[in-house]
Design an enzyme around this catalytic site. Structure first.
Site, short mmCIF file in Angstrom:
data_model
loop_
_atom_site.label_atom_id
_atom_site.label_comp_id
_atom_site.label_asym_id
_atom_site.label_seq_id
_atom_site.Cartn_x
_atom_site.Cartn_y
_atom_site.Cartn_z
N CYS A 1 -35.75 48.84 -33.06
CA CYS A 1 -34.35 48.47 -33.29
C CYS A 1 -33.40 49.65 -33.17
O CYS A 1 -32.19 49.49 -33.22
CB CYS A 1 -34.21 47.81 -34.66
SG CYS A 1 -34.87 46.13 -34.70
N LYS B 1 -30.74 49.42 -30.37
CA LYS B 1 -29.52 48.62 -30.45
C LYS B 1 -28.30 49.43 -30.00
O LYS B 1 -28.21 50.64 -30.24
CB LYS B 1 -29.29 48.15 -31.89
CG LYS B 1 -30.08 46.92 -32.28
CD LYS B 1 -29.63 46.42 -33.65
CE LYS B 1 -30.29 45.10 -34.00
NZ LYS B 1 -29.81 44.60 -35.30
N THR C 1 -19.78 36.07 -38.01
CA THR C 1 -20.07 37.06 -39.05
C THR C 1 -21.26 37.96 -38.70
O THR C 1 -21.85 38.57 -39.59
CB THR C 1 -20.35 36.37 -40.41
OG1 THR C 1 -21.48 35.50 -40.27
CG2 THR C 1 -19.14 35.58 -40.87
N ASP D 1 -27.82 36.67 -38.53
CA ASP D 1 -29.12 36.96 -37.94
C ASP D 1 -29.52 35.97 -36.85
O ASP D 1 -30.33 36.30 -35.98
CB ASP D 1 -30.20 36.96 -39.03
CG ASP D 1 -29.94 38.04 -40.07
OD1 ASP D 1 -29.99 39.22 -39.71
OD2 ASP D 1 -29.66 37.69 -41.23
N ASP E 1 -34.83 38.54 -30.01
CA ASP E 1 -34.87 39.98 -30.26
C ASP E 1 -35.93 40.60 -29.37
O ASP E 1 -37.02 40.05 -29.23
CB ASP E 1 -35.17 40.28 -31.73
CG ASP E 1 -34.46 41.53 -32.22
OD1 ASP E 1 -34.46 42.54 -31.49
OD2 ASP E 1 -33.89 41.49 -33.33
N HIS F 1 -40.32 34.38 -20.12
CA HIS F 1 -39.83 34.89 -18.83
C HIS F 1 -40.29 36.34 -18.67
O HIS F 1 -40.34 37.09 -19.65
CB HIS F 1 -38.30 34.82 -18.79
CG HIS F 1 -37.73 35.18 -17.45
ND1 HIS F 1 -37.97 34.44 -16.31
CD2 HIS F 1 -36.94 36.22 -17.07
CE1 HIS F 1 -37.34 35.00 -15.29
NE2 HIS F 1 -36.71 36.08 -15.72
#
Length: 359
Positions: A26, A29, A57, A60, A77, A149
Site C-alpha cells: 500500500c 498508493k 467520503t 473503503d 485493490d 484479467h
C-alpha cells in the site's frame, strides 16, 4: 538481531520481486495530497438512490442496495510486491483486497484476480505461485476466484476485485463516528517499516515472520462488529497510515480524532528499525499531504511521527464505538485472534475544522 533474511530459494534464479517495483504494498498508493488534486475535477454523475456508499467520503468500498435485506459491496485493490517470496506476495495482496469488504461490515462472496506481470522477466512458475498465494487466502475466506484479467506489465502487479454482501442497515461507513466514541485499532502498526528493512535485506527471520503474520490475517471481525448497535463507524488502516485514515473519520463526521500515542500498538522491533532509518518514502508523502490537519505535541518524537504516517499493507480495522460497547468490541477481536487490539483514542468536537490531535 538474527542474520538478514535471504530471498526465497524459489526465486533465486530470478530478480527479487521487490527489486522490480518502485514501491511495495500500500506504499504504492498515490500520495493523499496528489490524489486530492487529481480527483477535485472529477465530474459528478447523477447517483441512484440504491448507491448507499460511493466516493464522497473516500470510504473503503462502494455499497449498492439490492433489496431490503441485501446490499452488494464492491471494491478493488492491487499493488506491486512488498516481499520477495511470490506465494507470500499473493497472500498479502489478497488479504489486503478482501479487507475492504470486512471494513464495510460485510461478508465476502467472491473475487476476481487482477494480474500484471513482466512475462519476459519472471517465470510462469513464479507467477503461478503468486496466484496460488492469493487463492489460498480466498479459500480461507470461503470464496472463489471466479475470473479476472491479466496483462504483460513492466512491474509485477497483483490484487483482487472483492465482492461481498451486507444487510443495508448494517453498512458501516467511515463517516458515521459520533462525539464521545472511543477508537479501537485491531492490528499493530509498522508494516511499512518492516518492508523498508526487507527491501534493504536488513530484516531478520523473526521480523519477516511477524510481517507475514499480520499482513495475511483476514479482518474477519468486521461482520460481527457491524452487528453491534454501539459501533458507529468502521474503516481499515492502509496506505495513508493511522493519521491519514483517522483524518478520514474526522472529516466524514465533522469531528476531531484524539489519539493517545502511548496506547497505539506497534509490531515488535519497528520502533528500533524506524530509528535506524528504515522508513518508507510514502510516510513522508503522507505527511506532506495531510500534515496541516494533524496536531502533534511539542517535541513529538520524529520516529513516532514516521510510525503515525507509516503506510500499512493489510492493516487493522479502526472502530469508532460507544464507550459502553468497547469491551464487546475488544472481545470480538480477541475471539478472532487479534490479541493486540487496543483502545487508542476518542472522537471529540472539532475546533475550526475536522482534524487529528495526537497527545
Amino acid at each position: 538481531m538474527n542474520a538478514p533474511l535471504n530471498p526465497s530459494a524459489a526465486t533465486a534464479a530470478e530478480p527479487r520481486l521487490t527489486s522490480l517495483s518502485h514501491g511495495g504494498g500500500c506504499g504504492c498508493k498515490i500520495a493523499p495530497g496528489v490524489l486530492s488534486e487529481i480527483l477535485k475535477g472529477t465530474a459528478r454523475m447523477p447517483l441512484p438512490p440504491e448507491l448507499l456508499v460511493g466516493i464522497e467520503t473516500a470510504d473503503d468500498a462502494a455499497v449498492y442496495r439490492l433489496n431490503d435485506e441485501q446490499a452488494l459491496i464492491a471494491t478493488t485493490d492491487f499493488f506491486m510486491p512488498i516481499v520477495d517470496d511470490p506465494y507470500d506476495f499473493g497472500r498479502i495482496a489478497a488479504t489486503n483486497a478482501i479487507s475492504d469488504v470486512y471494513a464495510m461490515g460485510g461478508k465476502p462472496i467472491m473475487a476476481l484476480a487482477l494480474v500484471g506481470m513482466p512475462i519476459s522477466v519472471l517465470s510462469t512458475a513464479t507467477i503461478g505461485r503468486i496466484l496460488e498465494g492469493g487463492e489460498s487466502v480466498c479459500r480461507e475466506a470461503g470464496i472463489p476466484i471466479a475470473g479476472g484479467h491479466t496483462i504483460d506489465s513492466v512491474e509485477p502487479i497483483y490484487g483482487l476485485v472483492a465482492l461481498g454482501l451486507v444487510h443495508p442497515k448494517r453498512v458501516k461507513r467511515n463517516a458515521d463516528a459520533r462525539a464521545g466514541d472511543v477508537l479501537i485499532l485491531g492490528k499493530p502498526l509498522g508494516v511499512g517499516v518492516l518492508s523498508a528493512a526487507l527491501k534493504k535485506e536488513l530484516l531478520d527471520a523473526d521480523g519477516y515472520r511477524r510481517m507475514i503474520e499480520t499482513t495475511t490475517r483476514l479482518n474477519t471481525p468486521g461482520p460481527e462488529l457491524a452487528a453491534l448497535a454501539g459501533v458507529h463507524a468502521l474503516t481499515d488502516v492502509t496506505g495513508f497510515g493511522l493519521a491519514g485514515h483517522a483524518l478520514e473519520l474526522a472529516r466524514g463526521a465533522g469531528l476531531e480524532v484524539r489519539i493517545d500515542w502511548r496506547k497505539v500498538p506497534l509490531l515488535e522491533g519497528v520502533a528500533e528499525l524506524a530509528a535506524a532509518g528504515h522508513v518508507t518514502g510514502a510516510s513522508g508523502r503522507n505527511w506532506a499531504g495531510y500534515g496541516p490537519s494533524v496536531e502533534l505535541p511539542a517535541g513529538f518524537d520524529p520516529v513516532a511521527k514516521s510510525l503515525l504516517t507509516d503506510p500499512q499493507t493489510s492493516g487493522g480495522l479502526l472502530v469508532s464505538c460507544t464507550p459502553a460497547a468497547a469491551d464487546e468490541v475488544l472481545a470480538i477481536f480477541r475471539r478472532h485472534g487479534f490479541g493486540d487490539a487496543a483502545v487508542i483514542g476518542e472522537m471529540g468536537p472539532s475546533g475550526t475544522r475536522p482534524g487529528v490531535l495526537v497527545r
